[in-house]
Design a protein around this motif. Structure first.
Motif, mmCIF file in Angstrom:
data_model
loop_
_atom_site.group_PDB
_atom_site.id
_atom_site.type_symbol
_atom_site.label_atom_id
_atom_site.label_comp_id
_atom_site.label_asym_id
_atom_site.label_seq_id
_atom_site.Cartn_x
_atom_site.Cartn_y
_atom_site.Cartn_z
ATOM 1 N N ALA A 211 0.825 -1.211 0.000
ATOM 2 C CA ALA A 211 0.000 0.000 0.000
ATOM 3 C C ALA A 211 0.855 1.256 0.000
ATOM 4 C CB ALA A 211 -0.929 0.006 1.220
ATOM 5 N N ASP A 212 0.426 2.241 -0.787
ATOM 6 C CA ASP A 212 1.065 3.555 -0.756
ATOM 7 C C ASP A 212 0.160 4.518 0.011
ATOM 8 O OD1 ASP A 212 -0.980 4.441 -2.452
ATOM 9 O OD2 ASP A 212 0.222 4.134 -4.246
ATOM 10 N N VAL A 235 3.813 -0.793 3.850
ATOM 11 C CA VAL A 235 3.239 0.527 3.594
ATOM 12 C C VAL A 235 4.365 1.513 3.320
ATOM 13 C CG1 VAL A 235 1.817 2.371 4.548
ATOM 14 C CG2 VAL A 235 1.318 -0.008 5.140
ATOM 15 N N VAL A 239 2.313 7.762 5.333
ATOM 16 C CA VAL A 239 1.035 7.513 6.001
ATOM 17 C C VAL A 239 1.158 7.974 7.452
ATOM 18 C CG1 VAL A 239 -0.662 5.766 6.644
ATOM 19 C CG2 VAL A 239 0.609 5.545 4.500
ATOM 20 N N LEU A 244 -1.607 4.222 10.780
ATOM 21 C CA LEU A 244 -0.800 3.016 10.962
ATOM 22 C C LEU A 244 -1.164 2.305 12.261
ATOM 23 C CD1 LEU A 244 2.726 4.270 9.811
ATOM 24 C CD2 LEU A 244 1.079 2.902 8.524
ATOM 25 N N VAL A 254 2.801 -4.280 10.506
ATOM 26 C CA VAL A 254 2.965 -3.178 9.570
ATOM 27 C C VAL A 254 4.453 -2.893 9.400
ATOM 28 C CG1 VAL A 254 2.516 -0.744 9.110
ATOM 29 C CG2 VAL A 254 0.748 -2.171 10.186
ATOM 30 N N THR A 256 6.927 -0.266 7.399
ATOM 31 C CA THR A 256 6.984 0.967 6.639
ATOM 32 C C THR A 256 8.293 1.027 5.876
ATOM 33 O OG1 THR A 256 5.688 2.072 8.360
ATOM 34 C CG2 THR A 256 6.809 3.470 6.776
#
Length: 261
Positions: A211-212, A235, A239, A244, A254, A256
């Motif tokens: 995901a962006d 990600v 974000v 998050l 998650v 990043t």
């Protein structure tokens, strides 16, 4: 008067020069060019286009990216750089020899090229662009394109696609989404696409979302699976932390990625 061969006038440009000028013209207009589209549009092989891109990159006229090239001034936070960064991290999360479903999207296309070089890996996809990206690599992996009804993006959906998936054993499903709903479900362009994504995720032992920042807060017509069904969300940086944290609260790991991550 036009110059003759060996004369002192300005020499006529060669087909190679004309083709490379056309590539740069299209690049200036669109910000990105794709090898396959250039080959078809200019009537040459993809290998010829790749050679042109290599030469133009050496001249500092462009920067090659997966499947094509981008302008040298393209912001690395735009799609091509983000997709490559997401794909690079996802590649480390897939064990060699895995059976992997790849959803539709630019990050999955970039990942397909990396996975395709891994001997013993099996790639399953319902996206024609993803399958082509895998096939364009010097592939060692086996690539299976699930059949179905094609939409305008080359995504294959419908009962046929779901029936073919139902008989498979998948180790990993890597998917993208147009958005994430307020209740944490992945959103897609159509109910048919959402159904195929849901089927693949449910079959897989491990589910990964790429995901962006645009994914969060974006919208889509149909939901597939809740975030609680995901194992990892890769990600791209950008974000905000509350978003998050909300994702982490579902139990998803998650990760990043990006320059400032």
């Amino acid at each position: 008067m036009s110059a003759s061969v060996g004369g002192r006038g300005t020499a006529a440009s060669s087909p190679v020069d004309d083709r490379r000028r056309e590539i740069l013209t299209r690049l200036e207009q669109d910000g990105r060019v794709e090898v396959g589209l250039l080959a078809v549009g200019l009537g040459v092989t993809e290998e010829t286009i790749r050679r042109d891109l290599r030469v133009l990159e050496l001249d500092g006229r462009l920067r090659r990216a997966h499947g094509g090239a981008v302008r040298t001034d393209l912001d690395p936070g735009q799609d091509s750089g983000v997709s490559g960064t997401l794909a690079a991290r996802a590649l480390t999360l897939v064990d060699p020899g895995s059976a992997v479903f790849l959803g539709a999207g630019s990050a999955c296309e970039a990942l397909a090229g990396g996975l395709a070089t891994t001997a013993g890996t099996v790639i399953v996809t319902a996206s024609v662009p993803v399958a082509l990206a895998a096939a364009a690599a010097e592939e060692s992996a086996v690539v299976h394109l699930v059949g179905g009804t094609a939409d305008g993006r080359g995504v294959l959906t419908g009962a046929w696609a779901r029936e073919q998936l139902a008989g498979l054993r998948l180790d990993v499903a890597v998917v993208e989404a147009l958005g994430v709903s307020a209740d944490g479900r992945l959103l897609h362009a159509s109910p048919e696409e959402a159904a195929v994504v849901a089927a693949a995720v449910e079959l897989a032992s491990t589910a990964i979302l790429l995901a962006d920042p645009a994914t969060f807060g974006a919208d889509g017509l149909a939901a597939s699976v809740p975030a609680t069904r995901l194992d990892v969300a890769v990600v791209h940086q950008g974000v905000d932390e509350p978003t998050l944290d909300s994702l982490r609260s579902t139990g998803v790991r998650v990760e990043t990625v990006g320059a400032d991550a």
